[in-house]
Design an enzyme around this catalytic site. Sequence first.
Site, short mmCIF file in Angstrom:
data_model
loop_
_atom_site.label_atom_id
_atom_site.label_comp_id
_atom_site.label_asym_id
_atom_site.label_seq_id
_atom_site.Cartn_x
_atom_site.Cartn_y
_atom_site.Cartn_z
N TYR A 45 0.85 -1.19 0.00
CA TYR A 45 0.00 0.00 0.00
C TYR A 45 0.89 1.24 0.00
O TYR A 45 1.25 1.80 1.03
CB TYR A 45 -0.96 0.00 1.19
CG TYR A 45 -1.98 -1.12 1.16
CD1 TYR A 45 -2.21 -1.84 -0.01
CD2 TYR A 45 -2.73 -1.46 2.27
CE1 TYR A 45 -3.14 -2.85 -0.06
CE2 TYR A 45 -3.67 -2.49 2.23
CZ TYR A 45 -3.87 -3.17 1.07
OH TYR A 45 -4.80 -4.19 1.02
N SER A 200 -12.84 -4.48 0.60
CA SER A 200 -13.68 -3.60 -0.23
C SER A 200 -15.16 -3.85 0.08
O SER A 200 -15.97 -4.00 -0.84
CB SER A 200 -13.38 -3.82 -1.72
OG SER A 200 -12.03 -3.56 -2.02
N PRO A 201 -15.53 -3.87 1.37
CA PRO A 201 -16.91 -4.25 1.75
C PRO A 201 -17.96 -3.26 1.27
O PRO A 201 -19.13 -3.61 1.14
CB PRO A 201 -16.85 -4.29 3.29
CG PRO A 201 -15.75 -3.33 3.65
CD PRO A 201 -14.73 -3.49 2.55
N LEU A 202 -17.54 -2.02 0.97
CA LEU A 202 -18.50 -1.00 0.55
C LEU A 202 -18.46 -0.80 -0.97
O LEU A 202 -19.07 0.12 -1.50
CB LEU A 202 -18.19 0.33 1.28
CG LEU A 202 -18.18 0.21 2.81
CD1 LEU A 202 -17.70 1.52 3.45
CD2 LEU A 202 -19.56 -0.15 3.34
N GLY A 203 -17.71 -1.66 -1.64
CA GLY A 203 -17.64 -1.56 -3.10
C GLY A 203 -16.33 -1.00 -3.61
O GLY A 203 -16.09 -0.94 -4.81
N GLY A 209 -18.95 5.68 -1.64
CA GLY A 209 -19.78 6.82 -1.27
C GLY A 209 -21.18 6.74 -1.84
O GLY A 209 -22.14 7.24 -1.26
N1 NAP Z 1 -6.52 -8.41 0.21
C1 NAP Z 1 -6.70 -7.68 -0.87
O1 NAP Z 1 -6.35 -8.08 -2.00
C2 NAP Z 1 -7.36 -6.33 -0.73
C3 NAP Z 1 -7.82 -5.65 -1.86
C4 NAP Z 1 -8.46 -4.41 -1.66
C5 NAP Z 1 -8.59 -3.90 -0.38
N2 NAP Z 1 -8.11 -4.59 0.71
C6 NAP Z 1 -8.24 -4.07 2.09
O2 NAP Z 1 -9.59 -3.83 2.36
C7 NAP Z 1 -9.77 -2.48 2.80
C8 NAP Z 1 -11.13 -1.97 2.37
O3 NAP Z 1 -11.27 -1.99 0.97
P1 NAP Z 1 -11.25 -0.66 0.09
O4 NAP Z 1 -10.59 0.43 0.84
O5 NAP Z 1 -10.72 -1.08 -1.23
O6 NAP Z 1 -12.79 -0.37 -0.17
P2 NAP Z 1 -14.06 -0.02 0.74
O7 NAP Z 1 -13.78 -0.28 2.15
O8 NAP Z 1 -15.20 -0.71 0.12
O9 NAP Z 1 -14.19 1.52 0.44
C9 NAP Z 1 -13.29 2.46 0.95
C10 NAP Z 1 -13.90 3.83 0.85
O10 NAP Z 1 -15.11 3.84 1.55
C11 NAP Z 1 -15.34 5.11 2.08
N3 NAP Z 1 -16.13 4.89 3.32
C12 NAP Z 1 -15.77 4.13 4.37
N4 NAP Z 1 -16.73 4.12 5.32
C13 NAP Z 1 -17.73 4.91 4.83
C14 NAP Z 1 -18.98 5.33 5.34
N5 NAP Z 1 -19.40 4.89 6.53
N6 NAP Z 1 -19.74 6.15 4.58
C15 NAP Z 1 -19.30 6.57 3.36
N7 NAP Z 1 -18.12 6.22 2.82
C16 NAP Z 1 -17.34 5.40 3.57
C17 NAP Z 1 -13.99 5.69 2.38
O11 NAP Z 1 -14.04 7.06 2.11
P3 NAP Z 1 -12.98 8.12 2.66
O12 NAP Z 1 -11.68 7.75 1.96
O13 NAP Z 1 -13.53 9.41 2.23
O14 NAP Z 1 -12.84 7.95 4.13
C18 NAP Z 1 -13.05 4.90 1.50
O15 NAP Z 1 -12.45 5.66 0.50
C19 NAP Z 1 -8.59 -1.75 2.15
O16 NAP Z 1 -8.36 -0.51 2.78
C20 NAP Z 1 -7.50 -2.76 2.34
O17 NAP Z 1 -7.03 -2.71 3.69
C21 NAP Z 1 -7.51 -5.80 0.54
#
Ligand code: NAP
Length: 280
Positions: A45, A200-203, A209
């Site tokens: 990251y 990526s639980p929120l997409g 958003g």
């Molecule tokens: N193992 C793997 O291959 C892999 C791949 C992808 C991700 N991951 C891990 O999974 C984590 C989560 O996935 P992700 O970051 O890709 O996607 P995500 O959690 O689905 O989405 C992240 C975005 O959601 C927004 N958000 C979070 N909580 C919210 C809420 N309550 N209301 C509105 N918006 C909200 C955040 O906005 P703001 O930035 O504005 O706060 C952030 O930019 C990553 O950070 C990483 O640690 C692992």
Amino acid sequence: MAVGVIGLGGMPMSIEGRPDEQRSVRTIHAALDAGVTLIDTADAYHLRAGEVGHNETLIARAVASYGGDTSDVLIATKGGHLRPGDGSWTIDGRPEYIKAACDASLKHLGVDAIGLYQHHRPDPTVPYADSVGAVRDLLDAGKIRLAGISNANPEQIRQAWEILGGRLASVQNQLSPAFRSSEPELALCTELGVAFLPYSPLGGIGRAGDLGGRFAEFARVAEAHGVSPQRVCLAWLLAKGPTVVPIPGASRPETIRDSAAAADLTLTDDEVARLDAAPR
Ligand SMILES: NC(=O)c1ccc[n+]([C@@H]2O[C@H](COP(=O)([O-])OP(=O)(O)OC[C@H]3O[C@@H](n4cnc5c(N)ncnc54)[C@H](OP(=O)(O)O)[C@@H]3O)[C@@H](O)[C@H]2O)c1
């Protein structure tokens, strides 16, 4: 080790679009204030080629500068992915690479043993048993306290379970309203008593958003509870099994505060069924 049911994903604080360090530290401190005790990161990251471990270092610094008790905080990192600096993601699953990457992560995190070390993604050019065997060696050597895998299918989860002699602590796979195909892995983790960390639980970054705009049923349930669709989404994931710990990413204190409150949102069986049946 027990952790709060909602974790924090560190990726948005270190890749494209990342905020300045002060805002990231405020975000991590807000997560800790809200009861988050699992923080997910990875050596990969980062943005530029020379910045491997950017997110690990950031998180370690923020946890160290937090005023409160952090003895129950588990930092979970990963190895096996690389970012050459041109925006792409590459893979290296060779045992010697994974061991060297773990040594580097120990330095970035400033610890003698990593709380949870996860193999980031299977490398099709390396037998999976060899990659997971490296993680087992790290566990046996005491360099990591817990072992996990990521982006694994049910067969690979069973294989890792065997190679690690039942010491598989976690599986991290993508799972969200739009991406449901990790349900079999989640069911297997429930059966084995292994933690399942939906990523990526929120997409995903850039789409999270608008979750309510894209998934009307999540917006309807959210309105009924007077909460955000994102919080409903995380509560829906929590309802899927006793070992589920979603790791929503955040780069702002407000979003992780809102997400962490999903721990206190209970959905009815009828709501969960409606969300399960919602169009993707
Ligand atoms: N193992 C793997 O291959 C892999 C791949 C992808 C991700 N991951 C891990 O999974 C984590 C989560 O996935 P992700 O970051 O890709 O996607 P995500 O959690 O689905 O989405 C992240 C975005 O959601 C927004 N958000 C979070 N909580 C919210 C809420 N309550 N209301 C509105 N918006 C909200 C955040 O906005 P703001 O930035 O504005 O706060 C952030 O930019 C990553 O950070 C990483 O640690 C692992």
